[in-house]
Design an enzyme around this catalytic site. Structure first.
Site, PDB file in Angstrom:
ATOM      1  N   ASN A 183       0.802  -1.218   0.000  1.00 35.40           N
ATOM      2  CA  ASN A 183       0.000   0.000   0.000  1.00 35.40           C
ATOM      3  C   ASN A 183       0.840   1.276   0.000  1.00 35.40           C
ATOM      4  OD1 ASN A 183      -2.615   1.520   0.436  1.00 35.40           O
ATOM      5  ND2 ASN A 183      -1.487   2.130   2.271  1.00 35.40           N
TER       6      ASN A 183
ATOM      7  N   ASP B  70       1.357   6.717   0.476  1.00 39.45           N
ATOM      8  CA  ASP B  70       0.724   5.653  -0.309  1.00 39.45           C
ATOM      9  C   ASP B  70       1.286   5.622  -1.729  1.00 39.45           C
ATOM     10  OD1 ASP B  70      -1.029   5.530   1.949  1.00 39.45           O
ATOM     11  OD2 ASP B  70      -2.570   4.681   0.636  1.00 39.45           O
TER      12      ASP B  70
ATOM     13  N   ASP C 194      -0.032  -6.752   3.425  1.00 35.45           N
ATOM     14  CA  ASP C 194      -0.458  -5.783   4.430  1.00 35.45           C
ATOM     15  C   ASP C 194      -1.544  -4.846   3.880  1.00 35.45           C
ATOM     16  OD1 ASP C 194       0.038  -4.406   6.992  1.00 35.45           O
ATOM     17  OD2 ASP C 194       0.807  -2.771   5.748  1.00 35.45           O
TER      18      ASP C 194
ATOM     19  N   GLU D 274      -4.486  -8.953   4.617  1.00 37.80           N
ATOM     20  CA  GLU D 274      -5.041  -8.354   5.831  1.00 37.80           C
ATOM     21  C   GLU D 274      -6.183  -7.413   5.461  1.00 37.80           C
ATOM     22  OE1 GLU D 274      -3.737  -5.380   9.503  1.00 37.80           O
ATOM     23  OE2 GLU D 274      -2.952  -5.093   7.486  1.00 37.80           O
TER      24      GLU D 274
END
Ligand code: CA
Length: 536
Positions: free
Chosen positions: A130, A192, A223, A264
């Site tokens: 990310n 990001d 993640d 996740e």
């Protein structure tokens, strides 16, 4: 037993015919162990856990079958981020192709993979897609030079947008260089990446290929996947995010057909289900985690099973992962106020439900830990010495106060310890087909303090009865819906030690009717009963 590799290949062959069921051999009773390398074992005395320290402790995780089950028996490890990073946790990466120097070298890591594979341990590494670190050279270049080739790898705004993040946090951060802002969901140190940019998507694939092909890993824990693409005001779960995951996962499956990816999505099951069937292989079941902790903490089994049933109805069992706690959450023993019998029930439930269970390091010895995050990730407690056997130097983070009792050495010598329960359960799960791959069949008990269920694989079944309450209960009866078990007379026996535990008769409708598993259920106690194939 067939090797995990051949099962992986088999599962993938089957997957070609069954798009819902695609993927790896992690449904064969495997348990995964989450390791924070910085806190696991320090080999060189600098107070920081490292790759060589982890290699020295691999036999603790799985010795490859050499001992009589004095290892944990996990068949997979998930390493929290190990790529170069300025932070202690590593979730802000500065070089995706280099092992963090605190932890060792790329050559050390390759040796770890070889040593793990020798013991039948699969290696998953945390992949942080990310965002990068604000210290990453591409970001620093993009910050300095708006005409940089990496400018469009990040998200910029000339004025500060009013939008806040999902937990009301600031997500636009002021550039230290000029009058502009950049987007970073978690904090300013983690800008990001812009996944609308095809070059970024290609780089993510290149990183995955490097770890799979060059470094030899078996897959990834990815993640924070809900936040990959910001689209039409949606900062999470956007259609673009699903598209990126589809593209990334398809690529990984193509170049590494036996790999395993787990994402996740820290959210409810209903928010997680749109990530199936054609994105990552699996996701963590946060609702199951919460249900186990709540049931054990409150002593009521009423709401324990529904989250696992919801997942079982929607997904194959090798595509979701129950757990108790991870590195972002208060440790189980702290949640349970230090109550060891309750921690044992929580472990028993975790390791007797379907799915691919994950155990966070230290949970198996009942380590305590509460926020801030550093205190959830303290050094592993190997023995009662001053540095807990973690380091011969000064540990990077102080130990927990319970290290004199909650440690491997002390618990190894106690057959009734939490550690030895984890060991028995993880090995049992790998060997018992009902626990490895059986269907979860919920049962109703005459007392809400009792949570009972079956795991059934054909005509083989295990009955799990947990008295979550603080009182002994007499005459508790257990019943089921029709079709729970094949009809017949069962000579029930205890799973540990195989002692007889009475008889159970199931009629033609396959229903359990007011079965009394034991005259008295001891307080905060689990019972594992084996139901061998019935006599007619
Ligand atoms: Ca070290």
């Amino acid at each position: 037993m067939a090797s995990l590799t051949s099962l992986l290949i088999l599962a993938n062959t089957l997957g070609a015919q069954l798009p819902q069921a695609r993927t790896s051999g992690f449904n064969t009773g495997s348990t995964c162990y989450e390791v924070f390398v910085r806190s696991f074992h320090d080999s060189d005395g600098d107070g920081i856990g490292d790759i060589n320290g982890l290699i020295q402790k691999l036999d603790y995780i799985n010795d490859g079958g050499r001992s009589q089950k004095s290892d944990l028996g996990a068949r997979c490890i998930w390493l929290m981020p190990i790529a170069e990073s300025p932070s202690y946790h590593g979730y802000d990466v500065t070089d995706y192709y280099r092992v963090e120097p605190d932890y060792g070298t790329n050559a050390d890591f390759k040796r770890l993979v070889a040593e793990a594979h020798r013991r039948d341990i699969k290696v998953l590494v945390d992949l942080v897609l990310n965002h990068a670190s604000s210290e990453h050279p591409f970001f620093k270049e993009a910050l300095r030079d708006p005409r940089s080739a990496h400018r469009d790898w990040f998200l910029w705004s000339v004025s500060k947008p009013a939008v806040k993040g999902p937990w009301s946090q600031d997500v636009w951060h002021r550039s230290p260089v000029r009058d502009e802002y950049y987007y970073g969901l978690f904090w300013g140190g983690m800008p990001d990446l812009n996944y609308k940019n095809a070059a970024v998507r290609e780089e993510a694939k290149k990183v995955a290929r490097f770890w799979l092909r060059e470094m030899g890993v078996d897959g990834f824990r990815v993640d924070a996947i809900p936040y990959l693409v910001e689209q039409d005001g949606k900062l999470m779960h956007s259609p673009g995010t699903h598209a990126v995951l589809r593209e990334f996962a398809t690529y990984v499956r193509t170049i590494a057909p036996g790999s395993f990816t787990i994402g996740e999505v820290w959210d409810s099951t209903s928010a997680m289900l749109p990530y199936y069937p054609d994105q990552l292989d699996a996701h963590f079941a946060f609702d199951v985690s919460n249900a186990i902790i709540e049931a054990v903490r409150t002593g009521s089994g009423k709401k324990l099973l529904e989250p696992a049933m919801q997942l079982q109805r929607a997904l194959p069992a090798n595509r979701w992962a129950p757990f108790l706690r991870n590195h972002d959450q208060t440790r189980t023993m702290t949640e349970l106020s230090g109550n060891i019998p309750r921690a044992k029930i929580a472990a028993t439930i975790l390791l007797t439900l379907p799915g691919v269970p994950f155990v966070y390091y230290g949970e198996e010895i009942g380590m305590s830990g509460n926020k801030p995050d550093e205190r959830l990730r303290t050094p592993m407690q190997w023995n009662p010495d001053r540095s807990a056997g973690f380091t011969r130097g000064s540990a990077w983070q102080p130990l927990q106060p319970d290290s004199a009792t909650a440690n491997v050495k002390t618990q190894e010598g106690d057959s009734g310890s939490l550690l030895n329960l984890y060991r028995r359960l993880i090995h049992l799960r790998a060997e018992n087909s009902a626990l490895a791959r059986g269907t979860l069949v919920p049962l109703t008990a005459s007392n809400d303090a009792v949570a009972a269920y079956l795991r059934r694989d054909g005509n083989r079944a295990v009955l799990i009865v947990n008295n979550l309450g603080a009182s002994a209960l007499s005459g508790v009866t257990i019943s089921s819906a029709a079709g729970a078990l094949p009809a017949g007379r069962y000579a029930v026996r205890e799973i540990w030690g195989r002692r007889p535990a009475g008889r159970l008769t199931v009629g033609a409708d396959g229903r359990l009717r007011n079965y009394v598993p034991a005259p008295t259920l001891a307080p905060m106690q689990s019972y594992l009963l084996e139901l061998p194939a019935p006599a007619r």
